[in-house]
Scaffold this motif. Structure first.
Motif, PDB file in Angstrom:
ATOM      1  N   GLU A  37       2.888 -13.724   0.489  1.00 20.34           N
ATOM      2  CA  GLU A  37       3.811 -13.244  -0.553  1.00 20.34           C
ATOM      3  C   GLU A  37       3.045 -12.768  -1.777  1.00 20.34           C
ATOM      4  OE1 GLU A  37       4.038 -16.630   0.123  1.00 20.34           O
ATOM      5  OE2 GLU A  37       5.769 -16.872   1.433  1.00 20.34           O
ATOM      6  N   PHE A  38       2.008 -13.548  -2.154  1.00 16.08           N
ATOM      7  CA  PHE A  38       1.317 -13.221  -3.390  1.00 16.08           C
ATOM      8  C   PHE A  38       0.656 -11.845  -3.308  1.00 16.08           C
ATOM      9  CE2 PHE A  38      -2.445 -13.131  -6.080  1.00 16.08           C
ATOM     10  CZ  PHE A  38      -1.855 -13.383  -7.297  1.00 16.08           C
ATOM     11  N   ILE A  39      -0.030 -11.603  -2.186  1.00 14.97           N
ATOM     12  CA  ILE A  39      -0.727 -10.325  -2.050  1.00 14.97           C
ATOM     13  C   ILE A  39       0.279  -9.185  -2.014  1.00 14.97           C
ATOM     14  CG2 ILE A  39      -2.279  -8.972  -0.593  1.00 14.97           C
ATOM     15  CD1 ILE A  39      -3.556 -11.556   0.258  1.00 14.97           C
ATOM     16  N   ALA A  40       1.452  -9.441  -1.344  1.00 15.51           N
ATOM     17  CA  ALA A  40       2.486  -8.413  -1.294  1.00 15.51           C
ATOM     18  C   ALA A  40       2.971  -8.082  -2.703  1.00 15.51           C
ATOM     19  CB  ALA A  40       3.640  -8.893  -0.430  1.00 15.51           C
ATOM     20  N   ALA A  41       3.208  -9.133  -3.494  1.00 19.52           N
ATOM     21  CA  ALA A  41       3.688  -8.903  -4.852  1.00 19.52           C
ATOM     22  C   ALA A  41       2.631  -8.176  -5.678  1.00 19.52           C
ATOM     23  CB  ALA A  41       4.050 -10.233  -5.505  1.00 19.52           C
ATOM     24  N   ALA A  42       1.350  -8.632  -5.534  1.00 20.10           N
ATOM     25  CA  ALA A  42       0.279  -8.000  -6.293  1.00 20.10           C
ATOM     26  C   ALA A  42       0.152  -6.533  -5.902  1.00 20.10           C
ATOM     27  CB  ALA A  42      -1.041  -8.722  -6.051  1.00 20.10           C
ATOM     28  N   GLN A  43       0.283  -6.276  -4.614  1.00 27.47           N
ATOM     29  CA  GLN A  43       0.194  -4.899  -4.121  1.00 27.47           C
ATOM     30  C   GLN A  43       1.257  -4.029  -4.789  1.00 27.47           C
ATOM     31  OE1 GLN A  43      -1.803  -3.558  -1.786  1.00 27.47           O
ATOM     32  NE2 GLN A  43      -0.770  -1.651  -1.337  1.00 27.47           N
ATOM     33  N   LEU A  44       2.466  -4.558  -4.869  1.00 27.32           N
ATOM     34  CA  LEU A  44       3.555  -3.784  -5.476  1.00 27.32           C
ATOM     35  C   LEU A  44       3.347  -3.607  -6.969  1.00 27.32           C
ATOM     36  CD1 LEU A  44       6.961  -4.788  -3.898  1.00 27.32           C
ATOM     37  CD2 LEU A  44       5.780  -2.597  -3.846  1.00 27.32           C
ATOM     38  N   ILE A  45       3.022  -4.734  -7.646  1.00 29.23           N
ATOM     39  CA  ILE A  45       2.949  -4.675  -9.106  1.00 29.23           C
ATOM     40  C   ILE A  45       1.751  -3.835  -9.535  1.00 29.23           C
ATOM     41  CG2 ILE A  45       2.612  -6.041 -11.189  1.00 29.23           C
ATOM     42  CD1 ILE A  45       4.012  -8.343  -9.636  1.00 29.23           C
ATOM     43  N   VAL A  46       0.576  -4.131  -8.923  1.00 24.89           N
ATOM     44  CA  VAL A  46      -0.648  -3.476  -9.394  1.00 24.89           C
ATOM     45  C   VAL A  46      -0.732  -2.040  -8.869  1.00 24.89           C
ATOM     46  CG1 VAL A  46      -3.138  -3.557  -9.398  1.00 24.89           C
ATOM     47  CG2 VAL A  46      -1.847  -5.656  -9.593  1.00 24.89           C
ATOM     48  N   TYR A  47      -0.626  -1.885  -7.550  1.00 25.04           N
ATOM     49  CA  TYR A  47      -0.859  -0.542  -6.999  1.00 25.04           C
ATOM     50  C   TYR A  47       0.354   0.358  -7.161  1.00 25.04           C
ATOM     51  CZ  TYR A  47      -5.291  -1.946  -5.182  1.00 25.04           C
ATOM     52  OH  TYR A  47      -6.577  -2.361  -5.078  1.00 25.04           O
ATOM     53  N   ALA A  48       1.471  -0.054  -6.531  1.00 21.91           N
ATOM     54  CA  ALA A  48       2.650   0.810  -6.587  1.00 21.91           C
ATOM     55  C   ALA A  48       3.159   0.909  -8.022  1.00 21.91           C
ATOM     56  CB  ALA A  48       3.729   0.259  -5.669  1.00 21.91           C
ATOM     57  N   GLY A  49       2.941  -0.156  -8.827  1.00 24.85           N
ATOM     58  CA  GLY A  49       3.403  -0.119 -10.205  1.00 24.85           C
ATOM     59  C   GLY A  49       2.397   0.532 -11.131  1.00 24.85           C
ATOM     60  N   ALA A  50       1.447  -0.297 -11.587  1.00 20.54           N
ATOM     61  CA  ALA A  50       0.558   0.137 -12.670  1.00 20.54           C
ATOM     62  C   ALA A  50      -0.265   1.373 -12.318  1.00 20.54           C
ATOM     63  CB  ALA A  50      -0.356  -1.020 -13.041  1.00 20.54           C
ATOM     64  N   ILE A  51      -0.964   1.313 -11.215  1.00 15.43           N
ATOM     65  CA  ILE A  51      -1.916   2.387 -10.924  1.00 15.43           C
ATOM     66  C   ILE A  51      -1.191   3.700 -10.666  1.00 15.43           C
ATOM     67  CG2 ILE A  51      -3.617   3.152  -9.234  1.00 15.43           C
ATOM     68  CD1 ILE A  51      -4.699   0.384  -9.192  1.00 15.43           C
ATOM     69  N   MET A  52      -0.066   3.613  -9.937  1.00 18.34           N
ATOM     70  CA  MET A  52       0.638   4.863  -9.625  1.00 18.34           C
ATOM     71  C   MET A  52       1.262   5.486 -10.864  1.00 18.34           C
ATOM     72  SD  MET A  52      -0.114   5.622  -6.766  1.00 18.34           S
ATOM     73  CE  MET A  52       0.787   7.141  -6.920  1.00 18.34           C
ATOM     74  N   VAL A  53       1.746   4.634 -11.788  1.00 16.11           N
ATOM     75  CA  VAL A  53       2.280   5.168 -13.041  1.00 16.11           C
ATOM     76  C   VAL A  53       1.199   5.962 -13.758  1.00 16.11           C
ATOM     77  CG1 VAL A  53       3.082   4.522 -15.332  1.00 16.11           C
ATOM     78  CG2 VAL A  53       4.062   3.435 -13.334  1.00 16.11           C
ATOM     79  N   LEU A  54      -0.016   5.383 -13.749  1.00 17.24           N
ATOM     80  CA  LEU A  54      -1.141   6.063 -14.398  1.00 17.24           C
ATOM     81  C   LEU A  54      -1.423   7.411 -13.730  1.00 17.24           C
ATOM     82  CD1 LEU A  54      -2.686   4.820 -16.716  1.00 17.24           C
ATOM     83  CD2 LEU A  54      -4.552   4.375 -15.146  1.00 17.24           C
ATOM     84  N   PHE A  55      -1.395   7.416 -12.392  1.00 16.70           N
ATOM     85  CA  PHE A  55      -1.627   8.659 -11.645  1.00 16.70           C
ATOM     86  C   PHE A  55      -0.619   9.720 -12.061  1.00 16.70           C
ATOM     87  CE2 PHE A  55      -4.019   7.750  -7.423  1.00 16.70           C
ATOM     88  CZ  PHE A  55      -5.016   7.165  -8.136  1.00 16.70           C
ATOM     89  N   VAL A  56       0.669   9.327 -11.982  1.00 14.88           N
ATOM     90  CA  VAL A  56       1.735  10.276 -12.289  1.00 14.88           C
ATOM     91  C   VAL A  56       1.608  10.758 -13.724  1.00 14.88           C
ATOM     92  CG1 VAL A  56       4.233  10.525 -12.481  1.00 14.88           C
ATOM     93  CG2 VAL A  56       3.253   9.276 -10.562  1.00 14.88           C
ATOM     94  N   PHE A  57       1.266   9.813 -14.615  1.00 13.05           N
ATOM     95  CA  PHE A  57       1.105  10.138 -16.024  1.00 13.05           C
ATOM     96  C   PHE A  57       0.040  11.217 -16.204  1.00 13.05           C
ATOM     97  CE2 PHE A  57      -0.444   9.051 -20.333  1.00 13.05           C
ATOM     98  CZ  PHE A  57       0.745   9.238 -21.008  1.00 13.05           C
ATOM     99  N   VAL A  58      -1.121  11.009 -15.541  1.00 12.67           N
ATOM    100  CA  VAL A  58      -2.213  11.971 -15.679  1.00 12.67           C
ATOM    101  C   VAL A  58      -1.804  13.336 -15.109  1.00 12.67           C
ATOM    102  CG1 VAL A  58      -4.526  12.543 -14.896  1.00 12.67           C
ATOM    103  CG2 VAL A  58      -4.040  10.272 -15.727  1.00 12.67           C
ATOM    104  N   ILE A  59      -1.102  13.307 -13.965  1.00 12.37           N
ATOM    105  CA  ILE A  59      -0.683  14.574 -13.353  1.00 12.37           C
ATOM    106  C   ILE A  59       0.253  15.328 -14.298  1.00 12.37           C
ATOM    107  CG2 ILE A  59       0.609  15.596 -11.458  1.00 12.37           C
ATOM    108  CD1 ILE A  59      -0.399  13.261  -9.731  1.00 12.37           C
TER     109      ILE A  59
END
Lengths: 164, 488
Positions: free
Chosen positions: A50-72
């Motif tokens: 569960e923890f890794i799943a949550a981290a995957q969502l929060i960190v990758y799908a959340g934070a990092i992807m927001v940054l990607f979209v922001f830069v684009i």
């Protein structure tokens, strides 16, 4: 039930990954990447992590992807134009090499898959275990990572501030 | 569960060099912020003091070797040796940088902070006993170096250098990380000794094929950092574009650390696949020597010549790694130490000679240097002779021990080809000397000034070290021989 879900989301992950490369517009690529991250999170969840799943969502799908979209958005990147003269090297070798790599990897994994691999829902690595490991056994890497982040901040300041 | 997670005093001592570097780096960064742009001071003395303190701490820590922080690092003689090499390289780079940055009007504490952080990463790499530490150390060292390569951000060459280094470097690190993930999947551990035990245990069911693929993936990451063929393309462009003192540091510090971690990972963790790995290194070593030496022949830019020469020298060290013996490891260690001094010395001359904006970096600009500045020319020649491998210099014994170790391991073919290619190398080094001594000075010589004190200290220290290693090699070699056994 678990195997069916696994195959559905594994298929989604692979399709999204292909779409990530094929799409011409960067935003569409970024959205496909979110699809990959999300399906991976569900695969982790199926294993019981569960923890890794949550981290995957929060960190990758959340934070990092927001940054990607922001830069684009910030760069206002439009549709990618295909180069005037596509490199013959990439055309001729790219796809066969990719297939070869895929073949070798799947052959090796097939051959060497350890007996009695992990079953669905068997993994026990909740927030408690991860936290305990981080602050005891892996204390030094955990602390040293702060230096890594500090360097990244310092680098951003050095490369972006007004006068040197 | 273990009894206590609190590290003992001895464990803190084993991490003291890194601690000193991190703390001083942070202090430098804060001092820079506090001073403001008006009353800037030259902060290099503080950086020098920090490095000297870290060297003292390394010596102190070497007196009580052992693991620290749950086996994350192993501060043994091998680690101490490479810590000293990295710290010496950093010290010389700081000495060259001070006048360079003043000249380019870019003097700032952040530069030294980044240099100290980069060295922290390399010191961690030298002692890392765990793949997670290897990864974090490599990232700290690399990211700091990427930024340093593009430090003069108004210079287009700096930008190109930093961007190329960053993009290709991140790509290579991804391969390394992929390999680490595979190893964890195969053995269930990231600790080097545990990996070794699992792989050598026939009941563990670890497939040699899978291990081989993982080791090869990790090798891609390391081969990039040491600029081994076929992952060497970045080196000439990056070394040419980066500020000269940074190129000097890059060619010695990160390279030595990458070799250290490569030796430790392969010798400690992967003895079970030694044969296959030896074949791979054999090919890489040969390719690296040949590409480096032959490509350097056609270059006219001094920094590019030195970049290709640094590729070739990585090839020589790989010959010692191919030998896969204790003498081979010791020879690699000795060579990396000697190489750090002679190469930084050569780059220090380029850093002095190129003048503001690095205007003069072409081979022909050196014409007649011997008439204008006989001392600089003589020191430069000494470094070049050492790079060729002429007796009485550190480079001679370095090559001698490497090829001796190769012959002892029965690598006759590689030795012959290596010696032939190093004979080719003599041509482009001698060409520099010929231009300095036998060409009439052009008008580029009019603006040359005498070397700044920092550069002079760096030049004389490197020269002294090169000669010492060439006349009394046994002191360093004995230490390398006793510590080489530790990683086996």
């Amino acid at each position: 039930m678990d195997p069916i879900l696994f195959f559905i989301f594994a298929a989604v992950a692979v399709i999204c990954a292909i779409s990530l490369i094929v799409q011409k517009h960067p935003i569409k690529s970024a959205l496909s990447l979110i699809g990959v991250m999300g399906s991976l999170a569900i695969l982790y969840l199926l294993l019981g992590a569960e923890f890794i799943a949550a981290a995957q969502l929060i960190v990758y799908a959340g934070a990092i992807m927001v940054l990607f979209v922001f830069v684009i958005m910030l760069l206002n990147a439009g549709e990618e134009k295909s180069p005037a003269r596509p490199s013959w090297f990439a055309k001729l070798l790219g796809i066969p090499l990719m297939i070869a790599l895929l073949g070798i990897l799947s052959y090796v994994i097939q051959r060497a898959a350890p007996e009695g691999s992990l079953a669905f829902g068997e993994y026990t690595g909740g927030a408690r275990e991860v936290g305990r490991a981080l602050f005891t056994t892996y204390l030094l890497p955990f602390e040293i990572t702060s230096v890594l982040i500090l360097i990244a901040i310092l680098g951003a300041v050095v490369l972006a501030k007004k006068e040197l | 569960m273990e009894t206590s997670f609190l590290p003992t005093a001895a464990e803190y001592l084993r991490l003291l060099p890194e601690t000193i570097l991190i703390v001083s780096g942070t202090i430098l960064m804060i001092l820079e912020g506090l001073a403001g742009p008006r009353n800037r001071k030259n902060l290099s003395p503080l950086a020098i003091a920090a490095i000297l303190a870290a060297m003292a701490a390394t010596v102190a820590a070497a007196g009580n070797p052992g693991p620290a922080f749950n086996n994350m690092i192993l501060a043994d003689g091998f680690g101490a040796f490479f810590r000293m090499v990295v710290l010496s390289a950093g010290l010389l780079a700081v000495l060259c940088s001070s006048s360079y940055l003043t000249r380019e009007k870019a003097d700032s504490g952040e530069y030294y902070a980044l240099l100290l952080y980069s060295m922290t990463g390399q010191c961690l790499l030298s002692t890392a006993n765990e793949l997670i530490m290897v990864f974090i150390g490599l990232e700290i060292s690399s990211i700091a170096t990427y930024i340093l390569a593009g430090y003069l951000r108004d210079d287009a060459r700096n930008n190109e250098s930093a961007l190329k280094y960053f993009l290709l470097g991140s790509f290579a690190t991804a391969f390394l990380l992929y390999g680490v993930a595979w190893i964890y999947g195969i053995t269930g551990s990231t600790n080097l000794e545990e990996i070794r035990r699992t792989l050598l245990n026939p009941e563990s069911g670890a497939s040699p094929l899978l291990t081989g693929v993982a080791a090869a993936l990790m090798f891609i990451g390391f081969a990039f950092k040491i600029s081994a063929v076929p992952f060497q393309v970045w080196a000439p462009d990056v070394y040419q574009g980066a500020p000269a003192p940074v190129s000097a540091f890059m060619s010695a510090g990160p390279k030595a650390a990458a070799f250290a971690v490569m030796l430790r990972v392969y010798l400690t963790a992967f003895p079970s696949i030694g044969d296959g790995w030896q074949t791979m290194i054999w090919l890489t070593a040969l390719g690296t020597m040949i590409v480096g030496n032959f490509a350097a022949l056609t270059q006219s830019n001094l920094k590019r010549i030195l970049a290709y020469s640094s590729i070739a020298h990585a090839g020589y060290v790989l010959v010692a790694v191919t030998a896969y013996s204790d003498t081979g490891t010791a020879a690699a260690m000795f060579y990396l130490a000697a190489y750090a001094f002679m190469n930084i010395g050569a780059f220090a001359v380029v850093s002095h000679f190129s003048r503001t904006g690095e205007k003069y970096v072409e081979l022909n600009d050196l014409a007649g240097l011997a008439q204008k500045q006989p001392t600089t020319a003589a020191l430069f020649s000494l470094f070049l002779f050492s790079l060729i491998g002429v007796p009485l210099t550190g480079g001679f014994f370095g090559k001698f021990y490497i090829f001796k170790a190769a012959i002892d391991s029965g690598l006759i073919g590689l030795t012959v080809l290596g010696l032939l290619s190093s004979a080719v190398a003599a041509f482009y080094y001698l060409r520099i000397i010929v231009v300095m001594y036998f060409h009439e000075p052009g008008d580029t010589m009019d603006t040359i000034t005498s070397p700044a004190p920092g550069i002079q200290i760096a030049l004389w220290t490197s020269a002294l070290a090169t000669l010492l290693l060439g006349v009394f090699p046994s002191f360093v070699l004995d230490y390398a021989t006793t510590s080489a056994v530790l990683v086996r």
